[in-house]
Design a protein around this motif. Structure first.
Motif, PDB file in Angstrom:
ATOM      1  N   LEU A 203       0.824  -1.211   0.000  1.00 17.47           N
ATOM      2  CA  LEU A 203       0.000   0.000   0.000  1.00 17.47           C
ATOM      3  C   LEU A 203       0.858   1.262   0.000  1.00 17.47           C
ATOM      4  N   THR A 204       1.921   1.262   0.812  1.00 19.31           N
ATOM      5  CA  THR A 204       2.725   2.479   0.948  1.00 19.31           C
ATOM      6  C   THR A 204       3.598   2.753  -0.263  1.00 19.31           C
ATOM      7  N   ASP A 205       3.828   1.755  -1.095  1.00 16.35           N
ATOM      8  CA  ASP A 205       4.549   1.989  -2.349  1.00 16.35           C
ATOM      9  C   ASP A 205       3.605   2.392  -3.482  1.00 16.35           C
ATOM     10  N   ARG A 206       2.390   1.911  -3.440  1.00 19.33           N
ATOM     11  CA  ARG A 206       1.459   2.118  -4.552  1.00 19.33           C
ATOM     12  C   ARG A 206       0.673   3.430  -4.422  1.00 19.33           C
ATOM     13  N   PHE A 207       0.393   3.839  -3.195  1.00 17.42           N
ATOM     14  CA  PHE A 207      -0.445   5.018  -2.987  1.00 17.42           C
ATOM     15  C   PHE A 207       0.330   6.140  -2.288  1.00 17.42           C
ATOM     16  N   ASP A 208      -0.286   7.309  -2.223  1.00 22.07           N
ATOM     17  CA  ASP A 208       0.346   8.489  -1.626  1.00 22.07           C
ATOM     18  C   ASP A 208       0.565   8.281  -0.129  1.00 22.07           C
ATOM     19  N   ARG A 209       1.829   8.316   0.302  1.00 23.35           N
ATOM     20  CA  ARG A 209       2.154   8.002   1.701  1.00 23.35           C
ATOM     21  C   ARG A 209       1.619   9.049   2.666  1.00 23.35           C
ATOM     22  N   ARG A 210       1.624  10.297   2.249  1.00 28.50           N
ATOM     23  CA  ARG A 210       1.124  11.359   3.125  1.00 28.50           C
ATOM     24  C   ARG A 210      -0.344  11.127   3.442  1.00 28.50           C
ATOM     25  N   ARG A 211      -1.142  10.845   2.434  1.00 28.10           N
ATOM     26  CA  ARG A 211      -2.567  10.592   2.666  1.00 28.10           C
ATOM     27  C   ARG A 211      -2.782   9.322   3.475  1.00 28.10           C
ATOM     28  N   ILE A 212      -1.940   8.311   3.226  1.00 26.60           N
ATOM     29  CA  ILE A 212      -2.049   7.058   3.978  1.00 26.60           C
ATOM     30  C   ILE A 212      -1.796   7.308   5.463  1.00 26.60           C
ATOM     31  N   MET A 213      -0.767   8.085   5.785  1.00 25.22           N
ATOM     32  CA  MET A 213      -0.443   8.353   7.191  1.00 25.22           C
ATOM     33  C   MET A 213      -1.553   9.135   7.880  1.00 25.22           C
ATOM     34  N   ILE A 214      -2.121  10.113   7.174  1.00 20.88           N
ATOM     35  CA  ILE A 214      -3.226  10.882   7.753  1.00 20.88           C
ATOM     36  C   ILE A 214      -4.415   9.971   8.030  1.00 20.88           C
ATOM     37  N   ALA A 215      -4.753   9.121   7.063  1.00 19.64           N
ATOM     38  CA  ALA A 215      -5.879   8.197   7.238  1.00 19.64           C
ATOM     39  C   ALA A 215      -5.627   7.231   8.392  1.00 19.64           C
ATOM     40  N   CYS A 216      -4.397   6.725   8.480  1.00 16.78           N
ATOM     41  CA  CYS A 216      -4.059   5.797   9.573  1.00 16.78           C
ATOM     42  C   CYS A 216      -4.210   6.462  10.933  1.00 16.78           C
ATOM     43  N   ASP A 217      -3.734   7.700  11.037  1.00 15.84           N
ATOM     44  CA  ASP A 217      -3.847   8.416  12.313  1.00 15.84           C
ATOM     45  C   ASP A 217      -5.306   8.633  12.711  1.00 15.84           C
ATOM     46  N   LEU A 218      -6.115   9.099  11.771  1.00 20.25           N
ATOM     47  CA  LEU A 218      -7.513   9.377  12.084  1.00 20.25           C
ATOM     48  C   LEU A 218      -8.260   8.092  12.466  1.00 20.25           C
ATOM     49  N   LEU A 219      -7.993   7.016  11.743  1.00 19.56           N
ATOM     50  CA  LEU A 219      -8.654   5.745  12.048  1.00 19.56           C
ATOM     51  C   LEU A 219      -8.170   5.174  13.375  1.00 19.56           C
ATOM     52  N   ARG A 220      -6.872   5.319  13.672  1.00 14.43           N
ATOM     53  CA  ARG A 220      -6.370   4.828  14.960  1.00 14.43           C
ATOM     54  C   ARG A 220      -6.988   5.608  16.112  1.00 14.43           C
ATOM     55  N   GLY A 221      -7.157   6.907  15.915  1.00 16.01           N
ATOM     56  CA  GLY A 221      -7.815   7.700  16.945  1.00 16.01           C
ATOM     57  C   GLY A 221      -9.241   7.240  17.197  1.00 16.01           C
ATOM     58  N   LEU A 222      -9.956   6.930  16.120  1.00 14.40           N
ATOM     59  CA  LEU A 222     -11.332   6.438  16.247  1.00 14.40           C
ATOM     60  C   LEU A 222     -11.368   5.096  16.971  1.00 14.40           C
ATOM     61  N   LEU A 223     -10.443   4.195  16.626  1.00 15.93           N
ATOM     62  CA  LEU A 223     -10.408   2.876  17.265  1.00 15.93           C
ATOM     63  C   LEU A 223     -10.111   2.980  18.755  1.00 15.93           C
ATOM     64  N   VAL A 224      -9.172   3.842  19.115  1.00 14.20           N
ATOM     65  CA  VAL A 224      -8.847   4.026  20.540  1.00 14.20           C
ATOM     66  C   VAL A 224     -10.057   4.578  21.287  1.00 14.20           C
ATOM     67  N   ALA A 225     -10.763   5.526  20.672  1.00 16.38           N
ATOM     68  CA  ALA A 225     -11.959   6.081  21.308  1.00 16.38           C
ATOM     69  C   ALA A 225     -13.020   5.004  21.524  1.00 16.38           C
ATOM     70  N   CYS A 226     -13.091   4.036  20.624  1.00 16.68           N
ATOM     71  CA  CYS A 226     -14.073   2.949  20.742  1.00 16.68           C
ATOM     72  C   CYS A 226     -13.789   2.025  21.917  1.00 16.68           C
ATOM     73  N   LEU A 227     -12.589   2.104  22.490  1.00 11.41           N
ATOM     74  CA  LEU A 227     -12.294   1.316  23.692  1.00 11.41           C
ATOM     75  C   LEU A 227     -13.170   1.733  24.867  1.00 11.41           C
ATOM     76  N   LEU A 228     -13.771   2.911  24.766  1.00  8.74           N
ATOM     77  CA  LEU A 228     -14.710   3.365  25.798  1.00  8.74           C
ATOM     78  C   LEU A 228     -15.942   2.466  25.862  1.00  8.74           C
ATOM     79  N   LEU A 229     -16.175   1.688  24.804  1.00 13.39           N
ATOM     80  CA  LEU A 229     -17.343   0.796  24.756  1.00 13.39           C
ATOM     81  C   LEU A 229     -17.119  -0.487  25.548  1.00 13.39           C
ATOM     82  N   VAL A 230     -15.874  -0.737  25.964  1.00 18.15           N
ATOM     83  CA  VAL A 230     -15.576  -1.930  26.764  1.00 18.15           C
ATOM     84  C   VAL A 230     -15.944  -1.619  28.221  1.00 18.15           C
ATOM     85  N   VAL A 231     -17.065  -2.178  28.672  1.00 19.42           N
ATOM     86  CA  VAL A 231     -17.581  -1.830  30.003  1.00 19.42           C
ATOM     87  C   VAL A 231     -17.874  -3.051  30.868  1.00 19.42           C
ATOM     88  N   SER A 232     -17.545  -4.265  30.374  1.00 22.04           N
ATOM     89  CA  SER A 232     -17.822  -5.474  31.150  1.00 22.04           C
ATOM     90  C   SER A 232     -16.998  -6.626  30.583  1.00 22.04           C
TER      91      SER A 232
END
Length: 428
Positions: A74-103
């Motif tokens: 992926l990092t060779d075929r597509f724009d790395r700058r856009r890939i890194m931005i997308a990865c950061d935003l998605l990782r932030g969303l996934l970490v926020a979803c850890l708030l759903l772990v309540v039991s």
């Protein structure tokens, strides 16, 4: 002192694009280490199973390893700058979803989210490392990697410490929110950077439209270019034994020093500082890049001997000193191999090569830790005996490196010198 750090100050001050990439790394790395203890705390809150706690570590490692080949494609075929931005935003969303772990019933979600987060990290890391040569000059490249390594070490030490305190004082929910926001800030830094990238030709894009073909070509490139394969193996060879030694520091603190988390914190802080300072020292000792492959073998031998002392002694002070020295050698090995890969690999293959390196590193580390834990679980050896054996094996790996890869590198350097001399003569 100021003269020693002046090149790094100038780099950050004058190179805007590298500065933003570097700040992104600092913020996202801090979030990684800041939030990891909160995940462990979440698991122990809803389960008293040691297996489930260990499973999260296995999930992290396997997710990184299994997704690395596709990530490099992926990092060779597509724009790395856009890939890194997308990865950061998605990782932030996934970490926020850890708030759903309540039991206990929702605890499975932590494993799924962690696996997805690590898959995105498997994409982000080779994209970032591959981008450094594109935002620095040839002269700045070594300084950029030294600074990146030193920053990782400082953030590792601070992030773990602050993360533990924050988890205890603020609670896991607030830690996850801060962690998620850190990824958003990282994405903002990258968004403001200009990151050039050599694009694949239309022919290459068509030929590698099937990901399996693109991944296969990456492995073929390594096979056909041993001058690139050699530095690709350096980190994996080191961590094949260092991974177990680092893992055993946990047990040394508990059972030899009898200091628990306090001793572990000190040992890991020494590890982090050593990893950060090592590349700076290594650069002053090993000045010629043509000798860096040989230097990697010396680092392995030296690091193994230092850890043998750690396994032999029962003094905290002595352990701290020799852990620092051993990981200084490891840090120097890390930066030298990274720079050689960046210099020797074409931009259109760089993502696949760095993801392969990460795959080998992750697998080697997993095997190392599993082997040491199996030995200790069965009571075949004591912790100190096991540590001494693995440290000797690390030194022997350095000897083997000298007898094989260093010899091949010497032949390669002779060929480079011959070509240079012939080119000079022809020009004259």
């Amino acid at each position: 002192m100021l003269e020693n750090i002046r090149p790094y100050i100038d780099l950050v001050s004058n190179n805007r694009d590298y500065r933003r990439l570097w700040l992104s790394q600092i913020v996202s790395n801090f979030g990684d280490w800041f939030g990891i203890l909160a995940v462990y705390a979440l698991i122990t809150r809803y389960s008293d199973s040691e297996f489930l706690l260990g499973l999260i570590i296995v999930v992290k490692m396997l997710s990184l390893a299994s997704f690395s080949p596709f990530a490099g494609y992926l990092t060779d075929r597509f724009d790395r700058r856009r890939i890194m931005i997308a990865c950061d935003l998605l990782r932030g969303l996934l970490v926020a979803c850890l708030l759903l772990v309540v039991s206990y019933e929702t605890l499975w979600l932590a494993y799924v989210l962690t696996a997805l987060q690590m898959m995105l990290s498997a994409v982000f890391e080779p994209a970032k490392t591959s981008s450094i040569p594109n935002v620095t000059t040839k002269e700045e490249l070594v300084d950029a990697n030294v600074l990146s390594s030193a920053s990782w070490s400082i953030i590792f030490t601070m992030g773990m410490g602050f993360g533990g305190l924050a988890t205890a004082w603020l609670g896991t929910d607030l830690v996850f929110i801060i962690d998620a926001l850190s990824y958003g800030l990282s994405a903002w830094f990258i968004y403001g950077a200009v990151i050039p990238q050599e694009k694949m030709s239309e022919k290459e894009l068509h030929r590698t439209r099937n990901p399996l073909v693109g991944i296969k070509e990456g492995f073929q490139y390594l096979r056909d270019n041993p001058q690139v394969l050699r530095p690709t193996l350096a980190k994996a060879c080191f961590t094949m034994f260092l991974g177990a030694l680092t893992y055993m520091l946990i047990l040394v603190s508990e059972e030899v020093l009898l200091m628990g988390s306090v001793g572990l914190g000190l040992l890991y802080a020494s590890r982090g500082v050593g990893t950060g300072i090592g590349p700076i020292i290594g650069r002053r000792i090993f000045k010629q890049e043509s000798g860096w492959i040989r230097a990697m073998g010396f680092c392995m031998m030296f690091g193994g001997l230092m850890y043998a002392v750690v396994g032999w002694t029962t003094s905290l002070v002595v352990m701290l000193v020799f852990v620092f020295i051993a990981h200084a050698a490891s840090g120097a090995n890390w930066v030298m191999s990274t720079v050689l890969l960046q210099r020797r690999t074409p931009d259109t293959f760089r993502g696949r090569i760095f993801s392969t390196e990460w795959l080998l590193f992750t697998v080697a580390q997993s095997i190392s830790v599993m082997a040491a834990s199996w030995i200790l679980e069965n009571g075949w050896l004591t912790i100190q005996q096991t540590m001494i054996i693995f440290s000797m094996l690390l030194s022997l790996a350095g000897v083997f490196w000298h007898q094989t890869l260093t010899q091949d590198e010497d032949h390669y350097q002779e060929g480079v010198e011959d070509l240079t001399t012939a080119g000079t003569v022809d020009h004259a």
